[in-house]
Scaffold this active site. Structure first.
Site, PDB file in Angstrom:
ATOM      1  N   ASN A 169      10.911   0.446   1.007  1.00  0.00           N
ATOM      2  CA  ASN A 169      10.563   1.843   0.743  1.00  0.00           C
ATOM      3  C   ASN A 169      11.049   2.672   1.927  1.00  0.00           C
ATOM      4  OD1 ASN A 169       9.383   4.309   0.269  1.00  0.00           O
ATOM      5  ND2 ASN A 169       7.268   3.609   0.607  1.00  0.00           N
TER       6      ASN A 169
ATOM      7  N   LYS B 241      11.135   5.843   2.284  1.00  0.00           N
ATOM      8  CA  LYS B 241      10.409   7.113   2.482  1.00  0.00           C
ATOM      9  C   LYS B 241      11.411   8.252   2.710  1.00  0.00           C
ATOM     10  CE  LYS B 241       6.537   4.385   3.993  1.00  0.00           C
ATOM     11  NZ  LYS B 241       5.274   4.297   4.676  1.00  0.00           N
TER      12      LYS B 241
ATOM     13  N   HIS C 221       2.083   5.657  -4.475  1.00  0.00           N
ATOM     14  CA  HIS C 221       2.058   5.301  -3.059  1.00  0.00           C
ATOM     15  C   HIS C 221       0.973   6.129  -2.358  1.00  0.00           C
ATOM     16  CE1 HIS C 221       3.183   4.940   1.132  1.00  0.00           C
ATOM     17  NE2 HIS C 221       3.797   3.823   0.794  1.00  0.00           N
TER      18      HIS C 221
ATOM     19  N   GLU D  50       0.886   7.703   0.293  1.00  0.00           N
ATOM     20  CA  GLU D  50       1.327   9.001   0.830  1.00  0.00           C
ATOM     21  C   GLU D  50       1.413  10.053  -0.271  1.00  0.00           C
ATOM     22  OE1 GLU D  50       4.747   7.397   2.859  1.00  0.00           O
ATOM     23  OE2 GLU D  50       3.379   6.325   4.190  1.00  0.00           O
TER      24      GLU D  50
ATOM     25  N   GLU E  70      -1.497  -2.074  -0.900  1.00  0.00           N
ATOM     26  CA  GLU E  70      -1.152  -1.527   0.410  1.00  0.00           C
ATOM     27  C   GLU E  70      -2.379  -0.864   1.022  1.00  0.00           C
ATOM     28  OE1 GLU E  70       3.310  -0.647   0.762  1.00  0.00           O
ATOM     29  OE2 GLU E  70       2.430   1.044  -0.263  1.00  0.00           O
TER      30      GLU E  70
ATOM     31  N   GLY F 230       2.308   1.764   8.286  1.00  0.00           N
ATOM     32  CA  GLY F 230       2.934   2.453   9.417  1.00  0.00           C
ATOM     33  C   GLY F 230       2.122   2.382  10.708  1.00  0.00           C
TER      34      GLY F 230
ATOM     35  N   SER G  35       2.811  -2.632   7.270  1.00  0.00           N
ATOM     36  CA  SER G  35       3.246  -3.247   8.524  1.00  0.00           C
ATOM     37  C   SER G  35       3.740  -4.685   8.367  1.00  0.00           C
ATOM     38  CB  SER G  35       2.122  -3.162   9.571  1.00  0.00           C
ATOM     39  OG  SER G  35       1.841  -1.792   9.851  1.00  0.00           O
TER      40      SER G  35
HETATM   41  P1  PGA Z   1       5.128   0.148   6.561  1.00  0.00           P
HETATM   42  O1  PGA Z   1       5.048   0.935   5.161  1.00  0.00           O
HETATM   43  O2  PGA Z   1       5.818  -1.176   6.274  1.00  0.00           O
HETATM   44  O3  PGA Z   1       5.953   1.021   7.457  1.00  0.00           O
HETATM   45  O4  PGA Z   1       3.745  -0.050   7.033  1.00  0.00           O
HETATM   46  C1  PGA Z   1       4.755   0.287   3.950  1.00  0.00           C
HETATM   47  C2  PGA Z   1       4.740   1.277   2.818  1.00  0.00           C
HETATM   48  O5  PGA Z   1       4.294   2.414   3.012  1.00  0.00           O
HETATM   49  O6  PGA Z   1       5.171   0.960   1.692  1.00  0.00           O
END
Ligand code: PGA
Length: 268
Positions: free
Chosen positions: A24, A26, A113, A115, A185, A191, A231
């Site tokens: 992903n 983003k 997601h 976000e 997630e 993140g 992560s």
């Molecule tokens: P990350 O993000 O691996 O940077 O923690 C995962 C995601 O948001 O799908």
């Protein structure tokens, strides 16, 4: 493919499900940078993906047509959008519909997601509509769910995830829910560099599968891939992917470095 050896076998068959590493991106990478990154990932993983072990890239919309072309003809190597609108078309300035995504050659879409939920106010009912639009356009949705830190600390993680999947997915008939994947997630792990432990992540995956099983039957639940996201890095991917109910990962930060993404694929 991951088999359901630890579960009861259905109709005396061992059910298999896809293992997937998905990136992903983003809101990262210009068009030029994104095409270069996809090209680098292709170079490293071409010939290693398969129907059973998939590589999926989720770049920003503007990259989709170019990346779909770059991946055309490769087995188990696809791209998809990070979101889609809940209507097929209309006066929605700035939005992109599921049929538009499909027209680029992309064949997957992320739905829900955290976000999107947090910054764009997407709720369970809206995400049910987006899932429907994705499926109608013949895209494979990856439905994202997960609790916040506060929800976990107050002991409500399972209740929250149960609510998210049942409100947004359980209107689907069995033959449709089988077509999608789920990504667990935990919001506090995205993140932050703070991944869930393999044991804790697997506990939630097993719970999700159990809820799917109650609603759709074990044979159906055993075919749905459930990815872990939050992560995932080369150093922890192996431990997570070794768990019986974790069928791969949805990778954010580490998917922007081709070498790290390759190393995570190697851990499948
Ligand atoms: P990350 O993000 O691996 O940077 O923690 C995962 C995601 O948001 O799908």
């Amino acid at each position: 493919m991951k088999s359901a050896q630890n579960s009861e076998t259905i109709n005396e068959q061992v059910t298999m499900r896809k293992q997937i590493v998905a990136g992903n991106w983003k809101m990262h990478e210009t068009l030029e940078e994104g095409l270069a990154l996809a090209g680098e990932i292709r170079k490293r993983l071409e010939g290693r993906s398969s129907e059973e072990k998939e590589v999926l890239l989720f770049p920003p919309y503007i990259h989709l047509a170019g990346i779909a072309k770059l991946l055309d003809g490769l087995t188990g190597f696809h791209c998809g959008a990070q979101n889609c609108h809940h209507k097929i078309e209309g006066a929605y300035t700035g939005e992109i519909s599921a049929p538009m995504i499909a027209s680029t050659g992309a064949n997957h879409v992320l739905i829900g997601h955290s976000e999107r939920r947090k910054y764009f106010g997407e709720n369970d009912a809206l995400l049910a509509e987006k899932t429907d639009r994705g499926l109608e356009a013949k895209l494979t949705p990856i439905f994202c769910c997960g609790e916040t830190l506060e929800e976990r600390e107050s002991g409500r993680a399972f209740e929250i995830v149960d609510r998210q999947i049942s409100n947004s997915l359980f209107h689907l008939p069995k033959e449709k829910i089988k077509l999608l994947h789920i990504a667990y997630e935990p919001v506090w792990a995205i993140g932050t560099g703070k991944s869930a432990s393999p044991k804790d992540a697997n506990e939630m995956h097993a719970f999700i599968r159990q809820e799917l099983s109650k609603k759709y039957g074990r044979d159906c639940a055993e075919t749905i891939s459930i990815l872990y996201g939050g992560s995932v890095k080369p150093g922890n991917a192996g431990g997570l992917f070794a768990m019986p109910d974790i069928d791969g990962g949805l990778i954010g930060g580490a998917s922007l470095k081709a070498a790290d993404f390759e190393a995570i694929f190697n851990a499948l």
